[in-house]
Design a protein around this motif. Sequence first.
Motif, PDB file in Angstrom:
ATOM      1  N   TYR A  23       0.803  -1.213   0.000  1.00 14.71           N
ATOM      2  CA  TYR A  23       0.000   0.000   0.000  1.00 14.71           C
ATOM      3  C   TYR A  23       0.846   1.278   0.000  1.00 14.71           C
ATOM      4  O   TYR A  23       0.305   2.375  -0.104  1.00 14.71           O
ATOM      5  CB  TYR A  23      -0.974   0.010   1.188  1.00 14.71           C
ATOM      6  N   LEU A  24       2.168   1.141   0.119  1.00  8.26           N
ATOM      7  CA  LEU A  24       3.042   2.322   0.121  1.00  8.26           C
ATOM      8  C   LEU A  24       4.034   2.312  -1.038  1.00  8.26           C
ATOM      9  O   LEU A  24       5.053   3.003  -0.980  1.00  8.26           O
ATOM     10  CB  LEU A  24       3.810   2.410   1.446  1.00  8.26           C
ATOM     11  N   LEU A  25       3.738   1.557  -2.083  1.00  9.28           N
ATOM     12  CA  LEU A  25       4.677   1.469  -3.208  1.00  9.28           C
ATOM     13  C   LEU A  25       4.929   2.831  -3.850  1.00  9.28           C
ATOM     14  O   LEU A  25       6.062   3.186  -4.158  1.00  9.28           O
ATOM     15  CB  LEU A  25       4.156   0.472  -4.246  1.00  9.28           C
ATOM     16  N   CYS A  26       3.857   3.597  -4.071  1.00  9.39           N
ATOM     17  CA  CYS A  26       4.026   4.906  -4.709  1.00  9.39           C
ATOM     18  C   CYS A  26       4.772   5.859  -3.789  1.00  9.39           C
ATOM     19  O   CYS A  26       5.651   6.603  -4.231  1.00  9.39           O
ATOM     20  CB  CYS A  26       2.662   5.481  -5.081  1.00  9.39           C
ATOM     21  N   TYR A  27       4.405   5.858  -2.522  1.00  7.99           N
ATOM     22  CA  TYR A  27       5.081   6.756  -1.578  1.00  7.99           C
ATOM     23  C   TYR A  27       6.546   6.378  -1.433  1.00  7.99           C
ATOM     24  O   TYR A  27       7.394   7.240  -1.197  1.00  7.99           O
ATOM     25  CB  TYR A  27       4.383   6.706  -0.223  1.00  7.99           C
ATOM     26  N   SER A  28       6.852   5.092  -1.598  1.00  4.65           N
ATOM     27  CA  SER A  28       8.251   4.666  -1.524  1.00  4.65           C
ATOM     28  C   SER A  28       9.071   5.273  -2.664  1.00  4.65           C
ATOM     29  O   SER A  28      10.264   5.536  -2.505  1.00  4.65           O
ATOM     30  CB  SER A  28       8.354   3.136  -1.554  1.00  4.65           C
ATOM     31  N   LEU A  29       8.428   5.509  -3.827  1.00  5.96           N
ATOM     32  CA  LEU A  29       9.122   6.185  -4.930  1.00  5.96           C
ATOM     33  C   LEU A  29       9.517   7.607  -4.541  1.00  5.96           C
ATOM     34  O   LEU A  29      10.604   8.078  -4.878  1.00  5.96           O
ATOM     35  CB  LEU A  29       8.227   6.223  -6.169  1.00  5.96           C
ATOM     36  N   VAL A  30       8.617   8.285  -3.830  1.00  2.00           N
ATOM     37  CA  VAL A  30       8.907   9.644  -3.374  1.00  2.00           C
ATOM     38  C   VAL A  30      10.089   9.627  -2.403  1.00  2.00           C
ATOM     39  O   VAL A  30      11.023  10.429  -2.515  1.00  2.00           O
ATOM     40  CB  VAL A  30       7.662  10.255  -2.703  1.00  2.00           C
ATOM     41  N   LEU A  31      10.058   8.704  -1.445  1.00  4.09           N
ATOM     42  CA  LEU A  31      11.155   8.596  -0.478  1.00  4.09           C
ATOM     43  C   LEU A  31      12.458   8.189  -1.165  1.00  4.09           C
ATOM     44  O   LEU A  31      13.532   8.669  -0.806  1.00  4.09           O
ATOM     45  CB  LEU A  31      10.796   7.584   0.609  1.00  4.09           C
ATOM     46  N   LEU A  32      12.346   7.299  -2.150  1.00  2.00           N
ATOM     47  CA  LEU A  32      13.535   6.874  -2.885  1.00  2.00           C
ATOM     48  C   LEU A  32      14.145   8.038  -3.650  1.00  2.00           C
ATOM     49  O   LEU A  32      15.372   8.226  -3.652  1.00  2.00           O
ATOM     50  CB  LEU A  32      13.163   5.744  -3.853  1.00  2.00           C
ATOM     51  N   TYR A  33      13.285   8.832  -4.282  1.00  2.00           N
ATOM     52  CA  TYR A  33      13.764  10.018  -5.001  1.00  2.00           C
ATOM     53  C   TYR A  33      14.466  10.979  -4.040  1.00  2.00           C
ATOM     54  O   TYR A  33      15.540  11.511  -4.333  1.00  2.00           O
ATOM     55  CB  TYR A  33      12.586  10.710  -5.685  1.00  2.00           C
ATOM     56  N   MET A  34      13.855  11.189  -2.857  1.00  4.10           N
ATOM     57  CA  MET A  34      14.455  12.088  -1.872  1.00  4.10           C
ATOM     58  C   MET A  34      15.806  11.556  -1.410  1.00  4.10           C
ATOM     59  O   MET A  34      16.763  12.323  -1.232  1.00  4.10           O
ATOM     60  CB  MET A  34      13.514  12.254  -0.682  1.00  4.10           C
ATOM     61  N   ALA A  35      15.907  10.233  -1.214  1.00  4.76           N
ATOM     62  CA  ALA A  35      17.173   9.637  -0.775  1.00  4.76           C
ATOM     63  C   ALA A  35      18.262   9.821  -1.823  1.00  4.76           C
ATOM     64  O   ALA A  35      19.414  10.126  -1.495  1.00  4.76           O
ATOM     65  CB  ALA A  35      16.965   8.156  -0.467  1.00  4.76           C
ATOM     66  N   VAL A  36      17.903   9.633  -3.099  1.00  4.16           N
ATOM     67  CA  VAL A  36      18.882   9.812  -4.180  1.00  4.16           C
ATOM     68  C   VAL A  36      19.347  11.271  -4.248  1.00  4.16           C
ATOM     69  O   VAL A  36      20.535  11.549  -4.434  1.00  4.16           O
ATOM     70  CB  VAL A  36      18.269   9.369  -5.526  1.00  4.16           C
ATOM     71  N   VAL A  37      18.401  12.205  -4.077  1.00  6.92           N
ATOM     72  CA  VAL A  37      18.757  13.630  -4.070  1.00  6.92           C
ATOM     73  C   VAL A  37      19.727  13.923  -2.933  1.00  6.92           C
ATOM     74  O   VAL A  37      20.736  14.630  -3.115  1.00  6.92           O
ATOM     75  CB  VAL A  37      17.483  14.500  -3.938  1.00  6.92           C
ATOM     76  N   GLU A  38      19.448  13.389  -1.745  1.00 10.81           N
ATOM     77  CA  GLU A  38      20.315  13.655  -0.600  1.00 10.81           C
ATOM     78  C   GLU A  38      21.692  13.022  -0.775  1.00 10.81           C
ATOM     79  O   GLU A  38      22.709  13.601  -0.370  1.00 10.81           O
ATOM     80  CB  GLU A  38      19.661  13.142   0.680  1.00 10.81           C
ATOM     81  N   ILE A  39      21.738  11.836  -1.372  1.00  3.71           N
ATOM     82  CA  ILE A  39      23.035  11.194  -1.605  1.00  3.71           C
ATOM     83  C   ILE A  39      23.860  12.007  -2.603  1.00  3.71           C
ATOM     84  O   ILE A  39      25.062  12.219  -2.405  1.00  3.71           O
ATOM     85  CB  ILE A  39      22.834   9.742  -2.095  1.00  3.71           C
ATOM     86  N   SER A  40      23.218  12.476  -3.676  1.00  2.00           N
ATOM     87  CA  SER A  40      23.954  13.293  -4.653  1.00  2.00           C
ATOM     88  C   SER A  40      24.435  14.590  -4.022  1.00  2.00           C
ATOM     89  O   SER A  40      25.537  15.075  -4.324  1.00  2.00           O
ATOM     90  CB  SER A  40      23.071  13.582  -5.867  1.00  2.00           C
ATOM     91  N   THR A  41      23.630  15.162  -3.125  1.00  2.00           N
ATOM     92  CA  THR A  41      24.037  16.381  -2.421  1.00  2.00           C
ATOM     93  C   THR A  41      25.238  16.111  -1.524  1.00  2.00           C
ATOM     94  O   THR A  41      26.191  16.899  -1.469  1.00  2.00           O
ATOM     95  CB  THR A  41      22.872  16.930  -1.579  1.00  2.00           C
ATOM     96  N   ALA A  42      25.197  14.981  -0.814  1.00  2.00           N
ATOM     97  CA  ALA A  42      26.299  14.634   0.089  1.00  2.00           C
ATOM     98  C   ALA A  42      27.590  14.354  -0.681  1.00  2.00           C
ATOM     99  O   ALA A  42      28.672  14.810  -0.293  1.00  2.00           O
ATOM    100  CB  ALA A  42      25.914  13.424   0.936  1.00  2.00           C
TER     101      ALA A  42
END
Length: 220
Positions: A23-42
């Motif tokens: 039930y959270l597959l779509c929301y997991s995409l949002v969190l995954l996108y945020m994680a990738v953004v933060e990793i690229s920033t770091a």
Amino acid sequence: FYVSSLALNALLISLITITTPTYLLCYSLVLLYMAVVEISTAVSGLLIFKRTLTTPSFYISVIGGICHNWYPSLCQSINAIHLAGVAHYAVMIGFCSCYRYYVIAFSRDEPKRRNVLMALVLIHLPTIAIYTNFAFAPLLKDRDLERAMNESHPEYHHVEREMLLVTRRDFSVFLALFWIQFLIVPVCIIVIISTVRINSILASLDHMSAHSKMRHAQIL
């Protein structure tokens, strides 16, 4: 900060991959996108490891990371990625609040993944355009660089393990530097309004089970 960001977001990505419920597959995409953004920033932050010397006429980045051995134009691009990542994160905070509000107030179900991905791309187009333009801002070199530093920071003594990235403060550079500040107030307003509305809706819903309400409250 950057190392802890890498570790925590790597952990988040592994949790998303392994334990995300259906039930959270779509929301997991949002969190995954945020994680990738933060990793690229770091990663970009570790590469440039910069400090900024502010002046009315110039934007000066003193690069102390391993990037100082590379081409200045490449370091400028990594610098742009770092600034864009910070701005992206601010946008994502607002997007996540709007996402939860949409699910609770309108659909009751997770939206289609295609729609979520399109929304993510659309809300980040301005930030991408601004920092792409900043990445190609002309850098001062040789005598122009020396003159700019003598005018603005005569006390600065160049050391071998540092690189200077100096650009004139035209409109594109100004917009790139202050875009994050422009975003903060609207994002805070969005978060506050959506949070109040979500709590109000959850309190008034009779057909939603206590377990579902608790789940939404925990995500919020």
